[in-house]
Design a protein around this motif. Structure first.
Motif, PDB file in Angstrom:
ATOM      1  N   GLU A   8      39.215  11.191 -23.774  1.00 35.45           N
ATOM      2  CA  GLU A   8      39.199  12.030 -24.970  1.00 35.45           C
ATOM      3  C   GLU A   8      38.077  11.577 -25.898  1.00 35.45           C
ATOM      4  O   GLU A   8      37.860  10.376 -26.089  1.00 35.45           O
ATOM      5  CB  GLU A   8      40.533  11.953 -25.712  1.00 35.45           C
ATOM      6  N   GLN A   9      37.385  12.543 -26.494  1.00 34.08           N
ATOM      7  CA  GLN A   9      36.363  12.207 -27.472  1.00 34.08           C
ATOM      8  C   GLN A   9      37.006  12.007 -28.841  1.00 34.08           C
ATOM      9  O   GLN A   9      37.777  12.854 -29.313  1.00 34.08           O
ATOM     10  CB  GLN A   9      35.306  13.309 -27.563  1.00 34.08           C
ATOM     11  N   LEU A  10      36.691  10.883 -29.465  1.00 36.49           N
ATOM     12  CA  LEU A  10      37.178  10.566 -30.799  1.00 36.49           C
ATOM     13  C   LEU A  10      35.983  10.282 -31.699  1.00 36.49           C
ATOM     14  O   LEU A  10      35.055   9.570 -31.302  1.00 36.49           O
ATOM     15  CB  LEU A  10      38.103   9.346 -30.776  1.00 36.49           C
ATOM     16  N   ILE A  11      36.009  10.829 -32.894  1.00 32.86           N
ATOM     17  CA  ILE A  11      34.942  10.596 -33.866  1.00 32.86           C
ATOM     18  C   ILE A  11      35.444   9.575 -34.885  1.00 32.86           C
ATOM     19  O   ILE A  11      36.447   9.798 -35.558  1.00 32.86           O
ATOM     20  CB  ILE A  11      34.536  11.900 -34.580  1.00 32.86           C
ATOM     21  N   LEU A  12      34.732   8.443 -34.972  1.00 37.44           N
ATOM     22  CA  LEU A  12      35.080   7.394 -35.923  1.00 37.44           C
ATOM     23  C   LEU A  12      34.267   7.612 -37.198  1.00 37.44           C
ATOM     24  O   LEU A  12      33.035   7.567 -37.175  1.00 37.44           O
ATOM     25  CB  LEU A  12      34.783   6.008 -35.338  1.00 37.44           C
ATOM     26  N   SER A  13      34.948   7.855 -38.292  1.00 37.09           N
ATOM     27  CA  SER A  13      34.286   8.138 -39.564  1.00 37.09           C
ATOM     28  C   SER A  13      34.199   6.880 -40.411  1.00 37.09           C
ATOM     29  O   SER A  13      35.127   6.061 -40.420  1.00 37.09           O
ATOM     30  CB  SER A  13      35.061   9.216 -40.330  1.00 37.09           C
ATOM     31  N   TYR A 159      27.463 -11.520 -39.207  1.00 35.87           N
ATOM     32  CA  TYR A 159      26.623 -12.621 -39.666  1.00 35.87           C
ATOM     33  C   TYR A 159      25.155 -12.195 -39.692  1.00 35.87           C
ATOM     34  O   TYR A 159      24.660 -11.577 -38.749  1.00 35.87           O
ATOM     35  CB  TYR A 159      26.784 -13.829 -38.736  1.00 35.87           C
ATOM     36  N   GLY A 160      24.480 -12.517 -40.783  1.00 36.06           N
ATOM     37  CA  GLY A 160      23.076 -12.194 -40.929  1.00 36.06           C
ATOM     38  C   GLY A 160      22.172 -13.303 -40.411  1.00 36.06           C
ATOM     39  O   GLY A 160      22.636 -14.386 -40.022  1.00 36.06           O
ATOM     40  N   LYS A 161      20.877 -13.049 -40.403  1.00 29.65           N
ATOM     41  CA  LYS A 161      19.909 -14.017 -39.872  1.00 29.65           C
ATOM     42  C   LYS A 161      19.863 -15.286 -40.719  1.00 29.65           C
ATOM     43  O   LYS A 161      19.543 -16.363 -40.212  1.00 29.65           O
ATOM     44  CB  LYS A 161      18.528 -13.367 -39.804  1.00 29.65           C
ATOM     45  N   ALA A 162      20.157 -15.164 -41.994  1.00 31.16           N
ATOM     46  CA  ALA A 162      20.120 -16.335 -42.879  1.00 31.16           C
ATOM     47  C   ALA A 162      21.506 -16.978 -43.015  1.00 31.16           C
ATOM     48  O   ALA A 162      21.802 -17.651 -43.993  1.00 31.16           O
ATOM     49  CB  ALA A 162      19.592 -15.924 -44.247  1.00 31.16           C
ATOM     50  N   LYS A 163      22.338 -16.760 -42.015  1.00 28.77           N
ATOM     51  CA  LYS A 163      23.691 -17.326 -41.953  1.00 28.77           C
ATOM     52  C   LYS A 163      24.635 -16.766 -43.019  1.00 28.77           C
ATOM     53  O   LYS A 163      25.717 -17.308 -43.242  1.00 28.77           O
ATOM     54  CB  LYS A 163      23.653 -18.856 -42.044  1.00 28.77           C
ATOM     55  N   GLN A 164      24.196 -15.698 -43.693  1.00 33.81           N
ATOM     56  CA  GLN A 164      25.114 -15.056 -44.622  1.00 33.81           C
ATOM     57  C   GLN A 164      26.126 -14.243 -43.822  1.00 33.81           C
ATOM     58  O   GLN A 164      25.867 -13.877 -42.673  1.00 33.81           O
ATOM     59  CB  GLN A 164      24.373 -14.174 -45.632  1.00 33.81           C
ATOM     60  N   GLN A 165      27.263 -13.974 -44.399  1.00 32.84           N
ATOM     61  CA  GLN A 165      28.276 -13.198 -43.698  1.00 32.84           C
ATOM     62  C   GLN A 165      28.857 -12.131 -44.608  1.00 32.84           C
ATOM     63  O   GLN A 165      29.039 -12.336 -45.809  1.00 32.84           O
ATOM     64  CB  GLN A 165      29.383 -14.100 -43.159  1.00 32.84           C
ATOM     65  N   LEU A 166      29.097 -10.977 -44.008  1.00 32.79           N
ATOM     66  CA  LEU A 166      29.683  -9.851 -44.716  1.00 32.79           C
ATOM     67  C   LEU A 166      30.941  -9.413 -43.979  1.00 32.79           C
ATOM     68  O   LEU A 166      30.970  -9.370 -42.748  1.00 32.79           O
ATOM     69  CB  LEU A 166      28.688  -8.688 -44.795  1.00 32.79           C
ATOM     70  N   LYS A 167      31.961  -9.079 -44.731  1.00 28.30           N
ATOM     71  CA  LYS A 167      33.242  -8.678 -44.159  1.00 28.30           C
ATOM     72  C   LYS A 167      33.427  -7.180 -44.362  1.00 28.30           C
ATOM     73  O   LYS A 167      33.278  -6.678 -45.474  1.00 28.30           O
ATOM     74  CB  LYS A 167      34.375  -9.456 -44.832  1.00 28.30           C
ATOM     75  N   PHE A 168      33.741  -6.469 -43.282  1.00 26.68           N
ATOM     76  CA  PHE A 168      33.922  -5.031 -43.340  1.00 26.68           C
ATOM     77  C   PHE A 168      35.252  -4.647 -42.685  1.00 26.68           C
ATOM     78  O   PHE A 168      35.703  -5.297 -41.727  1.00 26.68           O
ATOM     79  CB  PHE A 168      32.802  -4.302 -42.588  1.00 26.68           C
ATOM     80  N   PRO A 169      35.886  -3.571 -43.158  1.00 29.04           N
ATOM     81  CA  PRO A 169      37.008  -3.012 -42.391  1.00 29.04           C
ATOM     82  C   PRO A 169      36.474  -2.490 -41.069  1.00 29.04           C
ATOM     83  O   PRO A 169      35.278  -2.197 -40.939  1.00 29.04           O
ATOM     84  CB  PRO A 169      37.512  -1.876 -43.288  1.00 29.04           C
ATOM     85  N   TYR A 201      34.401  -1.828 -34.226  1.00 37.34           N
ATOM     86  CA  TYR A 201      33.478  -0.901 -34.862  1.00 37.34           C
ATOM     87  C   TYR A 201      33.562  -1.107 -36.371  1.00 37.34           C
ATOM     88  O   TYR A 201      34.535  -0.706 -37.022  1.00 37.34           O
ATOM     89  CB  TYR A 201      33.812   0.544 -34.495  1.00 37.34           C
ATOM     90  N   ALA A 202      32.563  -1.770 -36.920  1.00 38.07           N
ATOM     91  CA  ALA A 202      32.545  -2.088 -38.347  1.00 38.07           C
ATOM     92  C   ALA A 202      32.234  -0.843 -39.169  1.00 38.07           C
ATOM     93  O   ALA A 202      31.397  -0.019 -38.789  1.00 38.07           O
ATOM     94  CB  ALA A 202      31.516  -3.173 -38.633  1.00 38.07           C
ATOM     95  N   ILE A 203      32.914  -0.721 -40.297  1.00 34.44           N
ATOM     96  CA  ILE A 203      32.713   0.413 -41.201  1.00 34.44           C
ATOM     97  C   ILE A 203      31.850  -0.055 -42.366  1.00 34.44           C
ATOM     98  O   ILE A 203      32.332  -0.680 -43.308  1.00 34.44           O
ATOM     99  CB  ILE A 203      34.060   0.957 -41.701  1.00 34.44           C
ATOM    100  N   THR A 204      30.561   0.206 -42.273  1.00 35.59           N
ATOM    101  CA  THR A 204      29.632  -0.152 -43.337  1.00 35.59           C
ATOM    102  C   THR A 204      29.533   1.026 -44.297  1.00 35.59           C
ATOM    103  O   THR A 204      29.982   2.137 -43.991  1.00 35.59           O
ATOM    104  CB  THR A 204      28.258  -0.484 -42.763  1.00 35.59           C
ATOM    105  N   PRO A 205      28.952   0.829 -45.468  1.00 40.98           N
ATOM    106  CA  PRO A 205      28.810   1.956 -46.410  1.00 40.98           C
ATOM    107  C   PRO A 205      28.043   3.128 -45.847  1.00 40.98           C
ATOM    108  O   PRO A 205      28.285   4.282 -46.226  1.00 40.98           O
ATOM    109  CB  PRO A 205      28.061   1.315 -47.594  1.00 40.98           C
TER     110      PRO A 205
END
Length: 211
Positions: A8-13, A159-169, A201-205
């Motif tokens: 089944e095709q599912l669209i993740l918004s 994790y970013g290249k400068a070792k920073q980290q961001l948390k996303f739903p 599947y991270a939900i970014t802005p």
């Protein structure tokens, strides 16, 4: 982002929802209507704009996908009828032809007549729509149905290249079941331990991205 799940095709918004085009269905979890009013009643000053923001996002999804059915996999409401729930009632009146289905979660404590007044079809445990089982919490047993649940409010750390980290739903898709992110922005996130073959599947802005 569109994915294939059990044929089944599912669209993740990135509005924390799944569209199932074949069923003309919008699927969300953990809307928690009434949570901000519940906290205010307890003396914790939480702005009621949170509830209105969630409903506005839901309206945006309605315009984008034009679903015939809204399916909520639990915790649609946070407690009893309060001012936030009354705001949802006004929203519901704007979509009188929309079928709303709720799989009851641990916070869904409204009276049966309240659900009836809001035009909500309630399922106590689960809803089977092959190939999926819609349930609030992940199932204890595995069978031929692929379960889609909520409850846990999954999140992922990037994790970013400068070792920073961001948390996303995030959306989680494992071998036997998937977990939706909490729709409400007024929720925490739980980082899940990944197993081989799991997809996050991270939900970014801006968009949904596989990580």
């Amino acid at each position: 982002m569109t994915i294939d799940c059990k044929g089944e095709q599912l669209i993740l918004s990135n509005e924390r929802a799944i569209c199932w085009p074949a069923r003309k269905m919008l699927i969300i979890s953990d809307l928690h209507i009434g949570k901000s009013a519940y906290f205010r009643k307890s003396g914790i000053q939480v702005p009621d704009a949170i509830n209105h923001t969630d409903l506005q996002r839901l309206s945006t999804l309605m315009s984008e996908f034009s679903p015939e059915t809204l399916l909520v996999t639990g915790d649609m409401f946070h407690n009893n009828i309060n001012s936030d729930a009354n705001a949802f009632m006004h929203w519901r009146n704007s979509y009188a032809n929309l079928k709303v289905i709720l799989i009851k979660g641990n916070h869904d404590n409204l009276k049966n007549e309240d659900y009836e007044a809001l035009g909500i079809e309630v399922h106590q445990k689960e809803l089977l729509l092959a190939p999926f089982r819609f349930i609030h919490d992940k199932p204890g047993e595995v069978d031929d149905y692929y379960s889609i649940s909520g409850h846990i409010h999954p999140g992922v750390i990037i994790y970013g290249k400068a070792k920073q980290q961001l948390k996303f739903p995030c959306f989680y898709f494992g071998k036997h079941y998937a977990i939706l992110p909490a729709f409400s922005v007024f929720t925490g996130q739980k980082i899940l331990d990944a197993e081989q073959g799991d997809c996050f599947y991270a939900i970014t802005p801006a968009k949904v991205v596989r990580v």
